[in-house]
Design a protein around this motif. Structure first.
Motif, PDB file in Angstrom:
ATOM      1  N   ASP A 104       0.829  -1.205   0.000  1.00  0.00           N
ATOM      2  CA  ASP A 104       0.000   0.000   0.000  1.00  0.00           C
ATOM      3  C   ASP A 104       0.868   1.263   0.000  1.00  0.00           C
ATOM      4  OD1 ASP A 104      -2.274  -1.558   0.045  1.00  0.00           O
ATOM      5  OD2 ASP A 104      -2.545  -1.425   2.211  1.00  0.00           O
ATOM      6  N   ALA A 105       1.901   1.254   0.848  1.00  0.00           N
ATOM      7  CA  ALA A 105       2.747   2.442   0.973  1.00  0.00           C
ATOM      8  C   ALA A 105       3.509   2.727  -0.313  1.00  0.00           C
ATOM      9  CB  ALA A 105       3.718   2.270   2.137  1.00  0.00           C
ATOM     10  N   TRP A 106       4.110   1.703  -0.907  1.00  0.00           N
ATOM     11  CA  TRP A 106       4.901   1.940  -2.117  1.00  0.00           C
ATOM     12  C   TRP A 106       4.033   2.235  -3.335  1.00  0.00           C
ATOM     13  CZ3 TRP A 106       9.595   3.344  -3.363  1.00  0.00           C
ATOM     14  CH2 TRP A 106      10.589   3.256  -2.390  1.00  0.00           C
ATOM     15  N   ASN A 107       2.841   1.669  -3.395  1.00  0.00           N
ATOM     16  CA  ASN A 107       1.937   2.052  -4.480  1.00  0.00           C
ATOM     17  C   ASN A 107       1.586   3.537  -4.373  1.00  0.00           C
ATOM     18  OD1 ASN A 107       1.812  -0.407  -5.809  1.00  0.00           O
ATOM     19  ND2 ASN A 107       0.058  -1.143  -4.638  1.00  0.00           N
ATOM     20  N   GLU A 108       1.395   4.013  -3.143  1.00  0.00           N
ATOM     21  CA  GLU A 108       1.089   5.434  -2.952  1.00  0.00           C
ATOM     22  C   GLU A 108       2.311   6.297  -3.238  1.00  0.00           C
ATOM     23  OE1 GLU A 108      -1.252   8.774  -2.238  1.00  0.00           O
ATOM     24  OE2 GLU A 108      -1.807   6.664  -2.541  1.00  0.00           O
ATOM     25  N   ILE A 109       3.491   5.846  -2.803  1.00  0.00           N
ATOM     26  CA  ILE A 109       4.723   6.598  -3.079  1.00  0.00           C
ATOM     27  C   ILE A 109       4.919   6.752  -4.578  1.00  0.00           C
ATOM     28  CG2 ILE A 109       7.247   6.439  -3.000  1.00  0.00           C
ATOM     29  CD1 ILE A 109       6.903   5.230  -0.168  1.00  0.00           C
ATOM     30  N   CYS A 110       4.746   5.661  -5.323  1.00  0.00           N
ATOM     31  CA  CYS A 110       4.939   5.756  -6.770  1.00  0.00           C
ATOM     32  C   CYS A 110       3.822   6.543  -7.447  1.00  0.00           C
ATOM     33  CB  CYS A 110       5.060   4.351  -7.383  1.00  0.00           C
ATOM     34  SG  CYS A 110       6.780   3.771  -7.443  1.00  0.00           S
ATOM     35  N   THR A 111       2.642   6.544  -6.863  1.00  0.00           N
ATOM     36  CA  THR A 111       1.580   7.405  -7.390  1.00  0.00           C
ATOM     37  C   THR A 111       1.986   8.867  -7.266  1.00  0.00           C
ATOM     38  OG1 THR A 111      -0.161   5.813  -6.860  1.00  0.00           O
ATOM     39  CG2 THR A 111      -0.839   8.113  -7.117  1.00  0.00           C
ATOM     40  N   ARG A 112       2.668   9.207  -6.183  1.00  0.00           N
ATOM     41  CA  ARG A 112       3.076  10.591  -5.955  1.00  0.00           C
ATOM     42  C   ARG A 112       4.380  10.943  -6.665  1.00  0.00           C
ATOM     43  NH1 ARG A 112       0.582  12.634  -0.439  1.00  0.00           N
ATOM     44  NH2 ARG A 112      -1.064  11.074  -0.202  1.00  0.00           N
ATOM     45  N   LEU A 113       5.116   9.907  -7.114  1.00  0.00           N
ATOM     46  CA  LEU A 113       6.385  10.163  -7.795  1.00  0.00           C
ATOM     47  C   LEU A 113       6.336   9.786  -9.275  1.00  0.00           C
ATOM     48  CD1 LEU A 113       8.978   8.901  -5.142  1.00  0.00           C
ATOM     49  CD2 LEU A 113       8.149  11.241  -5.528  1.00  0.00           C
ATOM     50  N   HIS A 114       5.173   9.308  -9.746  1.00  0.00           N
ATOM     51  CA  HIS A 114       5.023   8.910 -11.145  1.00  0.00           C
ATOM     52  C   HIS A 114       6.088   7.871 -11.509  1.00  0.00           C
ATOM     53  CE1 HIS A 114       4.710   9.972 -15.678  1.00  0.00           C
ATOM     54  NE2 HIS A 114       3.711   9.172 -15.340  1.00  0.00           N
ATOM     55  N   CYS A 115       6.047   6.759 -10.770  1.00  0.00           N
ATOM     56  CA  CYS A 115       7.012   5.689 -11.017  1.00  0.00           C
ATOM     57  C   CYS A 115       6.318   4.335 -11.003  1.00  0.00           C
ATOM     58  CB  CYS A 115       8.162   5.729 -10.018  1.00  0.00           C
ATOM     59  SG  CYS A 115       7.719   5.501  -8.273  1.00  0.00           S
ATOM     60  N   THR A 116       7.085   3.281 -11.234  1.00  0.00           N
ATOM     61  CA  THR A 116       6.548   1.926 -11.331  1.00  0.00           C
ATOM     62  C   THR A 116       7.134   1.065 -10.218  1.00  0.00           C
ATOM     63  OG1 THR A 116       6.421   2.127 -13.743  1.00  0.00           O
ATOM     64  CG2 THR A 116       6.295  -0.104 -12.819  1.00  0.00           C
ATOM     65  N   PRO A 117       6.333   0.679  -9.211  1.00  0.00           N
ATOM     66  CA  PRO A 117       6.857  -0.191  -8.156  1.00  0.00           C
ATOM     67  C   PRO A 117       6.965  -1.628  -8.649  1.00  0.00           C
ATOM     68  CG  PRO A 117       4.527   0.209  -7.783  1.00  0.00           C
ATOM     69  CD  PRO A 117       4.908   1.018  -9.000  1.00  0.00           C
ATOM     70  N   VAL A 118       8.099  -2.250  -8.398  1.00  0.00           N
ATOM     71  CA  VAL A 118       8.327  -3.645  -8.779  1.00  0.00           C
ATOM     72  C   VAL A 118       8.755  -4.392  -7.524  1.00  0.00           C
ATOM     73  CG1 VAL A 118       9.619  -5.236 -10.255  1.00  0.00           C
ATOM     74  CG2 VAL A 118       9.023  -2.949 -11.104  1.00  0.00           C
ATOM     75  N   PHE A 119       7.849  -5.172  -6.956  1.00  0.00           N
ATOM     76  CA  PHE A 119       8.117  -5.882  -5.713  1.00  0.00           C
ATOM     77  C   PHE A 119       8.822  -7.207  -6.007  1.00  0.00           C
ATOM     78  CE2 PHE A 119       5.878  -3.007  -3.041  1.00  0.00           C
ATOM     79  CZ  PHE A 119       4.816  -2.522  -3.809  1.00  0.00           C
ATOM     80  N   VAL A 120       9.878  -7.484  -5.250  1.00  0.00           N
ATOM     81  CA  VAL A 120      10.651  -8.704  -5.430  1.00  0.00           C
ATOM     82  C   VAL A 120      10.711  -9.444  -4.099  1.00  0.00           C
ATOM     83  CG1 VAL A 120      12.794  -9.706  -6.276  1.00  0.00           C
ATOM     84  CG2 VAL A 120      12.066  -7.467  -7.119  1.00  0.00           C
ATOM     85  N   GLU A 121      10.289 -10.693  -4.094  1.00  0.00           N
ATOM     86  CA  GLU A 121      10.361 -11.489  -2.862  1.00  0.00           C
ATOM     87  C   GLU A 121      11.817 -11.849  -2.583  1.00  0.00           C
ATOM     88  OE1 GLU A 121       9.007 -15.866  -1.851  1.00  0.00           O
ATOM     89  OE2 GLU A 121       7.276 -14.514  -1.902  1.00  0.00           O
ATOM     90  N   ALA A 122      12.253 -11.581  -1.354  1.00  0.00           N
ATOM     91  CA  ALA A 122      13.643 -11.821  -0.974  1.00  0.00           C
ATOM     92  C   ALA A 122      13.703 -12.312   0.458  1.00  0.00           C
ATOM     93  CB  ALA A 122      14.457 -10.524  -1.121  1.00  0.00           C
ATOM     94  N   ALA A 123      14.646 -13.202   0.752  1.00  0.00           N
ATOM     95  CA  ALA A 123      14.839 -13.672   2.120  1.00  0.00           C
ATOM     96  C   ALA A 123      15.359 -12.531   2.988  1.00  0.00           C
ATOM     97  CB  ALA A 123      15.817 -14.841   2.135  1.00  0.00           C
ATOM     98  N   TRP A 124      14.882 -12.462   4.240  1.00  0.00           N
ATOM     99  CA  TRP A 124      15.344 -11.413   5.144  1.00  0.00           C
ATOM    100  C   TRP A 124      16.854 -11.499   5.348  1.00  0.00           C
ATOM    101  CZ3 TRP A 124      15.007  -6.915   7.232  1.00  0.00           C
ATOM    102  CH2 TRP A 124      15.782  -6.613   8.361  1.00  0.00           C
ATOM    103  N   ASP A 125      17.339 -12.703   5.585  1.00  0.00           N
ATOM    104  CA  ASP A 125      18.771 -12.883   5.800  1.00  0.00           C
ATOM    105  C   ASP A 125      19.513 -12.515   4.516  1.00  0.00           C
ATOM    106  OD1 ASP A 125      21.122 -13.524   7.051  1.00  0.00           O
ATOM    107  OD2 ASP A 125      20.977 -15.668   6.620  1.00  0.00           O
TER     108      ASP A 125
END
Length: 291
Positions: A104-125
């Motif tokens: 939700d946060a990054w979709n809103e950030i990119c809405t305000r910055l006119h960008c494309t969020p690309v989420f990548v699943e990654a291990a915490w470690d």
């Protein structure tokens, strides 16, 4: 949260499902069987190699140049998420799709910055180091801003302050604080390579700390009686309580208060635009509503 994500994360679902193509409204998931065999858990731990990034929105670029706080001209921003750290990110059992605060946060950030969020699943470690090495443009996952981490990554301004608490089985009466827990011979669970683990070592010898690859494993061990408490961020503990209100409880005073921020490679030119977006989300109440 704007749509409070009080959910119970299904351990095996987290292990078997991967990041999907689009960010969706969060859907509650549940844990039905806490008695998961340890060898199954070990075999199923997500290894460090990452999945190929998938665009989070079918339309790609969000927002518009005219309305942007800073116009990034549809730049793709790769964001590392664990998809196992509710309520910040998780995979829905019902739909098999990701959701949570980070989306939700990054979709809103990119809405305000006119960008494309690309989420990548990654291990915490290894996530923080991977961002430092430039494998990702940014990472969510509720990362605490610490001096040691500032040496390898840049942080955004803080978007929330959280407290660390003790998550226990409902009805626990052997201790009521971390100090009282330290006087027993009980075992504490938490996630490895986190500030929660560091907090545990401030109070307990390492032989009394059981560190897990992901918090779902720690919570599962708590439900199964293999550990006696879990040091966890309060908002995350509330997420795990969710439909487990008859099984889990948060007890004791706050152990610490930490500021969370997004991280970027050192010198990233995304830090200032993202900070401006976060500040605008603070100013108009969006961030408060989301939190």
């Amino acid at each position: 949260m704007r749509r409070m994500i009080f959910v119970n994360l299904c351990l095996m679902a987290v292990l078997l499902l991967s990041a999907c193509a689009s960010a969706t409204e969060p859907v509650a998931v549940s844990v039905e069987d806490p008695a998961v065999e340890a060898d199954v858990v070990e075999d199923a731990v997500v290894e460090e190699p990452m999945q190929e990034p998938v665009a989070a929105d079918p339309e790609g670029c969000l927002g518009s140049a005219d309305a942007a706080v800073v116009d990034l001209n549809c730049q793709e921003v790769t964001i590392a998420v664990e998809n196992a750290y509710l309520p910040f990110n998780y995979i829905s059992l019902e739909t098999g799709e990701p959701g949570g605060w980070d989306y939700d946060a990054w979709n809103e950030i990119c809405t305000r910055l006119h960008c494309t969020p690309v989420f990548v699943e990654a291990a915490w470690d290894g996530m923080i180091q991977a961002v430092s090495d430039g494998q990702f443009d940014a990472a969510g996952d509720g990362i605490t801003n610490t001096p040691d981490r500032q040496e390898v990554v840049d942080f955004s301004i803080g978007y929330i302050n959280i407290q660390q608490r003790l998550l226990v089985r409902l009805g626990e009466d052997r201790f009521d604080s971390i100090e009282a827990f330290a006087e027993t011979d009980l075992i504490m669970g938490t996630q490895s390579n986190t500030t929660n683990y560091e907090t545990a070592t401030n109070y307990l010898p390492e032989e009394r700390i059981s560190a897990f690859e992901q918090f779902p494993f720690a919570v599962q061990a708590l439900l199964a009686g293999d550990v006696d408490a879990v040091i966890i961020d309060e908002v995350v503990g509330m997420g795990y309580m969710g439909e487990n209100a008859e099984s889990l409880d948060l007890i004791g005073p706050a152990i610490s208060s930490d500021e969370l921020g997004f991280i970027f490679p050192l010198g990233s030119d995304l830090v200032d635009p993202v900070n401006q977006a976060i500040q605008s989300m603070m100013a108009d109440g969006f961030l408060s509503a989301l939190n």
